[in-house]
Design a protein around this motif. Structure first.
Motif, short mmCIF file in Angstrom:
data_model
loop_
_atom_site.label_atom_id
_atom_site.label_comp_id
_atom_site.label_asym_id
_atom_site.label_seq_id
_atom_site.Cartn_x
_atom_site.Cartn_y
_atom_site.Cartn_z
N PHE A 1 18.75 -30.32 -27.52
CA PHE A 1 19.21 -30.73 -28.84
C PHE A 1 18.23 -31.71 -29.50
N TYR A 2 17.97 -31.48 -30.78
CA TYR A 2 17.09 -32.37 -31.53
C TYR A 2 17.82 -33.66 -31.89
N VAL A 3 17.12 -34.77 -31.80
CA VAL A 3 17.64 -36.05 -32.29
C VAL A 3 16.87 -36.34 -33.58
N ARG A 4 17.51 -36.14 -34.71
CA ARG A 4 16.83 -36.20 -36.00
C ARG A 4 17.01 -37.54 -36.68
N ASP A 5 15.96 -37.99 -37.32
CA ASP A 5 16.05 -39.19 -38.13
C ASP A 5 16.48 -38.80 -39.55
N ASP A 6 17.74 -38.34 -39.67
CA ASP A 6 18.26 -37.88 -40.94
C ASP A 6 19.27 -38.89 -41.49
N GLU A 7 20.02 -38.48 -42.51
CA GLU A 7 20.99 -39.39 -43.13
C GLU A 7 22.08 -39.80 -42.15
N GLU A 8 22.51 -38.86 -41.30
CA GLU A 8 23.53 -39.19 -40.31
C GLU A 8 23.03 -40.24 -39.34
N MET A 9 21.74 -40.16 -38.99
CA MET A 9 21.17 -41.16 -38.10
C MET A 9 21.11 -42.52 -38.79
N GLU A 10 20.82 -42.51 -40.09
CA GLU A 10 20.80 -43.77 -40.85
C GLU A 10 22.16 -44.45 -40.77
N VAL A 11 23.22 -43.67 -40.95
CA VAL A 11 24.58 -44.22 -40.90
C VAL A 11 24.89 -44.75 -39.51
N LEU A 12 24.53 -43.97 -38.48
CA LEU A 12 24.79 -44.40 -37.11
C LEU A 12 23.99 -45.66 -36.77
N ALA A 13 22.73 -45.70 -37.18
CA ALA A 13 21.89 -46.86 -36.89
C ALA A 13 22.44 -48.12 -37.56
N ASP A 14 22.91 -47.98 -38.80
CA ASP A 14 23.49 -49.13 -39.50
C ASP A 14 24.74 -49.63 -38.78
N SER A 15 25.55 -48.68 -38.28
CA SER A 15 26.77 -49.05 -37.55
C SER A 15 26.41 -49.76 -36.24
N VAL A 16 25.42 -49.22 -35.54
CA VAL A 16 25.00 -49.85 -34.28
C VAL A 16 24.40 -51.23 -34.55
N GLY A 17 23.65 -51.35 -35.63
CA GLY A 17 23.07 -52.65 -35.96
C GLY A 17 24.12 -53.69 -36.27
N GLU A 18 25.23 -53.26 -36.85
CA GLU A 18 26.29 -54.19 -37.23
C GLU A 18 27.29 -54.44 -36.12
N LEU A 19 27.69 -53.36 -35.42
CA LEU A 19 28.78 -53.47 -34.44
C LEU A 19 28.33 -53.27 -33.00
N GLY A 20 27.09 -52.80 -32.81
CA GLY A 20 26.64 -52.47 -31.47
C GLY A 20 27.08 -51.07 -31.09
N VAL A 21 26.74 -50.62 -29.89
CA VAL A 21 27.15 -49.31 -29.39
C VAL A 21 28.56 -49.44 -28.83
N LEU A 22 29.53 -48.81 -29.51
CA LEU A 22 30.93 -48.96 -29.13
C LEU A 22 31.30 -48.08 -27.94
N ASN A 23 30.70 -46.89 -27.85
CA ASN A 23 30.98 -45.99 -26.73
C ASN A 23 29.75 -45.93 -25.82
N PRO A 24 29.88 -46.32 -24.58
CA PRO A 24 28.71 -46.33 -23.69
C PRO A 24 28.19 -44.92 -23.43
N GLY A 25 26.88 -44.81 -23.21
CA GLY A 25 26.30 -43.54 -22.83
C GLY A 25 26.67 -43.19 -21.40
N ILE A 26 26.62 -41.91 -21.10
CA ILE A 26 26.91 -41.44 -19.74
C ILE A 26 25.57 -41.11 -19.08
N THR A 27 25.32 -41.67 -17.91
CA THR A 27 24.05 -41.46 -17.22
C THR A 27 24.29 -41.15 -15.75
N ARG A 28 23.19 -40.86 -15.07
CA ARG A 28 23.22 -40.75 -13.62
C ARG A 28 21.92 -41.34 -13.08
#
Length: 293
Positions: free
Chosen positions: A42-69
């Protein structure tokens, strides 16, 4: 410790991805220790949706943790959360909350695909390779649900796609990368692209050259012809050019000047009578030509 599953049941996907309150711990990991999923389609695009997400993360942080192994060689392999990681990078945030679990390769692949497949604006190539990865993972596990559905049906279940649609998307992975890019851009529709995927690599290259050099368009009818000739081992570069650049003759438009037509008839003849005589004479001419031919 989390108990390993002997086989994956896709119906329990939400349980696999959900946070287990008694066992999971959220840690704050440096971004440089979080690696993208191997073969992430899957592509991770620097589009308008990413702008909105980045602004949210900048203001509130990452609310849902990533899943890793745990990752071989150190650090963590990111299963779900690639867009959140990119949002952190854009906002110069150096850490991200993650959950670490000991998923197998097949478990991790299925969760990675299912956590992304319902996103909007997914390109055909993304879905094609994602479905291929998930199908291979399911086959490794020998998974069957209670209804005995086939593996391809299980692959498309999360996105609501039928087994046939899944198989058609997976066929796109057999295309040359340049042709697949044309599918993503809409220059070639998915249906004819699926047919083109049955051509050999050399035959596909001829198609690509014809599109680039002559501006040819590939529709379903042309793709069917190409495939039929390929199956008969008769397809060559000249034939590809002929099929894709075939131009239909424009229908002949005949205009008969009224003044000239009237010169053959007296004023007593009506328009309808004149037309009937002309059609009768043309029919006689046609029959005569047929006899002489």
């Amino acid at each position: 410790m989390r108990k390993p599953n002997k086989e994956i049941q896709l119906a329990s996907y939400d349980d696999l991805l959900g946070i287990e309150d008694n066992e999971d711990k959220v840690i704050q990991a440096p971004l440089n220790e979080i690696y993208d999923f191997n073969g992430h389609p899957f592509y991770v695009r620097d589009d308008e949706e990413m702008e909105v997400l980045a602004d949210s993360v900048g203001e509130l942080g990452v609310l849902n943790p990533g899943i890793t192994r745990p990752r071989k060689g150190g650090g963590y392999e990111l299963i779900a959360g690639h867009r959140r990681k990119r949002a952190c990078e854009r906002k110069k945030i150096n850490t991200m909350p993650i959950i670490v679990r000991n998923y197998s390769d097949d478990e991790a692949t299925i969760i990675m695909v299912d956590s992304n497949i319902q996103r909007e604006n997914i390109r055909p190539s993304e879905k094609a390779f994602a479905y291929k990865m998930k199908l291979e993972a399911i086959r490794h596990q020998g998974v069957k649900n209670d209804n005995g559905e086939e593996a391809a049906t299980l692959v498309g279940k999360k996105a609501g796609d039928s087994a046939r649609k899944v198989q058609r998307y997976i066929r796109l992975t057999e295309l040359l990368p340049e042709l697949l890019e044309m599918v993503d851009s809409g220059k070639i529709k998915v249906s004819p692209a699926v047919i083109l995927s049955f051509l050999t690599e050399q035959e596909q290259q001829w198609v690509l050259n014809c599109i680039r050099e002559h501006g040819a368009n590939v529709n379903g009818n042309a793709a069917d012809k190409l495939k039929a000739h390929s199956e008969d081992c008769k397809l060559n570069e000249a034939l590809v050019l002929l099929i894709l650049c075939e131009k239909k003759a424009a229908p002949a438009k005949v205009t008969l000047p009224e003044k000239r037509i009237r010169s053959y008839f007296s004023e007593d003849y009506t328009k309808e009578q004149i037309e009937e005589i002309i059609y009768t004479l043309l029919e006689q001419w046609k029959q005569k030509e047929g006899e002489e031919g």
